[in-house]
Scaffold this active site. Structure first.
Site, short mmCIF file in Angstrom:
data_model
loop_
_atom_site.label_atom_id
_atom_site.label_comp_id
_atom_site.label_asym_id
_atom_site.label_seq_id
_atom_site.Cartn_x
_atom_site.Cartn_y
_atom_site.Cartn_z
N TYR A 159 -12.97 -1.52 13.39
CA TYR A 159 -11.89 -0.97 14.21
C TYR A 159 -12.30 -0.81 15.66
CZ TYR A 159 -8.40 0.37 10.70
OH TYR A 159 -7.42 0.38 9.74
N LYS A 210 -19.53 -4.50 1.07
CA LYS A 210 -19.59 -5.93 0.69
C LYS A 210 -21.00 -6.42 1.01
CE LYS A 210 -17.00 -8.93 -0.33
NZ LYS A 210 -16.88 -9.62 -1.65
N ASP A 243 -14.19 -5.47 -3.32
CA ASP A 243 -13.17 -6.19 -4.09
C ASP A 243 -13.12 -5.66 -5.53
OD1 ASP A 243 -15.72 -7.25 -4.43
OD2 ASP A 243 -15.06 -9.34 -4.59
N ASP A 267 -9.38 2.08 4.73
CA ASP A 267 -7.96 1.94 5.04
C ASP A 267 -7.24 1.28 3.86
OD1 ASP A 267 -5.63 1.95 6.70
OD2 ASP A 267 -5.96 -0.18 7.08
N ASP A 271 -4.82 3.23 0.63
CA ASP A 271 -3.41 2.92 0.36
C ASP A 271 -3.22 2.60 -1.11
OD1 ASP A 271 -2.49 3.25 2.98
OD2 ASP A 271 -1.31 1.40 2.93
C1 IPM Z 1 -4.13 4.84 8.49
C2 IPM Z 1 -3.27 3.89 9.28
C3 IPM Z 1 -3.93 3.66 10.63
C4 IPM Z 1 -5.23 2.96 10.38
C5 IPM Z 1 -3.08 2.91 11.66
C6 IPM Z 1 -1.72 3.54 11.86
C7 IPM Z 1 -3.79 2.78 12.97
O1 IPM Z 1 -3.06 2.72 8.57
O2 IPM Z 1 -4.38 5.95 8.98
O3 IPM Z 1 -4.55 4.48 7.39
O4 IPM Z 1 -5.28 1.72 10.23
O5 IPM Z 1 -6.25 3.66 10.37
MG MG Z 2 -3.79 2.77 6.55
#
Ligand code: IPM
Ligand code: MG
Length: 385
Positions: A159, A210, A243, A267, A271
């Site tokens: 990032y 990884k 993975d 990240d 999710d």
């Molecule tokens: C998260 C989001 C952020 C990230 C974005 C909005 C910059 O996806 O907090 O997971 O990628 O960190």
């Molecule tokens: Mg995210």
């Protein structure tokens, strides 16, 4: 902007002499302001009913800050965030700003805040509320009782790594570059947070990388192992490729206790883990910096969900992730476990009564609006108090 007549102003005024903890609310874009409205009511209730007073300030971040000031995280907002004991953030971004230069995108505002506050450890619990086990896309027995915690490194890795950019090679060819980079110290400090948290839970930590293809991943693995051997011999540490971890999360998520991983894998995996629980609308997160000598650490609390521009302004958003983010602030920044437990319990009870916003409602149920969910949680808090 509030549907309940509680504008930010009424909350900001506290006697200048008192040493109330400072809370900065950054509602942001999309559904951010709607879910923040309900959280503001919870904050106000704590003051009225339990004598817990905060000095609350509010400001803009993300696309709304870009619209107002030409920058998604203006210096004045960063300064306020640095001075606050905790920041609550709604969500940032939306299609409206898709054409904006990368450096001024709403997302960049959030990344700036994280970086400038030094928030290297991002805690993302994925907890399956029993009342919601049927809302998951996985079979109820795979997710029922799920309680895992992802610790994501938040201000390093790909990032922020240099070099980064798009280069013109001429002849219609371009080259895009991002750099994955971690130092020993960056790995050690987030690993320690994860080991400490594992020690307060089931005592198990899975470090994800990884290392089979990336040397930065090899370094990650070796350094986490070193910290484990030296400082946390009682924590059961294992390592997993990212993975495989993605696959295991949807196959048998209950095998995990705490997962620690880098910024990008964190990240993605958070999710996936979030969706196991039935709805992104339920999940809070905490981003923490290093403690100074006085024990104080910068901290930012935000829902895992995004700005959901498709439903913004319709009153359909689920305010629970935002409210639970404030609950995390009560625990991690303000040492108010009793208040935190009360709000947690209120949320559980409301869900157990079958009350649902649209994101978690089944076919036959009539979904509640954002404000009606706020009402239900507040009246349950009142009943529990
Ligand atoms: C998260 C989001 C952020 C990230 C974005 C909005 C910059 O996806 O907090 O997971 O990628 O960190
Ligand atoms: Mg995210």
């Amino acid at each position: 902007m509030s549907q309940h007549g509680l504008g930010p102003r009424q909350l900001t005024v506290k006697k200048a002499m008192t040493k109330n903890p400072k809370l900065l609310l950054l509602a942001g874009d999309g559904i951010g302001p709607e879910v923040m409205n309900e959280t503001r009511r919870v904050i106000q209730w704590l003051s009225a009913a339990r004598g817990l007073d905060f000095d609350v300030d509010e400001d803009l971040v993300g696309g709304c800050a870009f619209d107002a000031h030409g920058h998604p995280a203006p210096p004045a907002v960063i300064a306020k965030a640095l001075a606050a004991d905790a920041v609550l953030l709604g969500a940032v971004g939306g299609p409206k700003w898709a054409g904006v230069d990368y450096a001024r995108r709403p997302e960049q505002g959030l990344l700036d805040l994280r970086k400038k506050l030094g928030l290297f450890a991002n805690l993302r619990p994925a907890l399956c509320f029993d009342a919601l086990k049927d809302a998951s896309s996985l079979k109820p027995d795979v997710v029922s009782g799920l309680d895992i915690l992802i610790v994501r490194e938040l201000i390093g890795g790909i990032y922020f790594g240099e070099p980064a950019g798009i280069e013109d090679l001429g002849g219609g060819q371009r080259r895009g570059v991002n750099t994955q980079v971690y130092t020993t110290e960056e790995i050690h400090r987030v690993a320690r947070v994860a080991f400490d948290l594992a020690g307060k839970r089931d005592g198990r930590l899975t470090s994800v990388d990884k290392a089979n293809v990336m040397v930065s991943g090899l370094l990650w693995r070796e350094e986490v192992q070193k910290i484990g051997n030296k400082e946390y011999p009682d924590i059961q540490l294992d390592h997993m490729y990212a993975d495989n971890c993605a696959m295991q999360l949807v196959r048998a998520p209950k095998q995990f206790d705490v997962i620690v991983t880098d910024n990008l894998f964190g990240d993605l995996l958070s999710d996936a883990a979030a969706m196991l629980t039935g709805s992104l609308g339920m999940l809070p997160s905490a981003s923490l910096g290093a403690r100074d000598e006085s024990g104080r650490a910068h901290a930012l609390y935000e829902p895992v969900h995004g700005s959901a521009p498709d439903i913004a302004g319709t009153g359909k958003a689920n305010p629970i992730a935002m409210i639970l983010s404030f609950v995390m602030a009560l625990r991690y920044s303000f040492d108010r476990a009793v208040d935190a437990d009360l709000i947690d319990k209120a949320v559980h009870n409301v869900l157990a009564q079958g009350l649902r916003t649209g994101d978690i409602a089944g076919g036959g149920e009539t979904p509640l609006s954002t404000a009606a969910m706020g009402d239900a949680i507040l009246s349950e808090m009142e009943a529990l108090n």
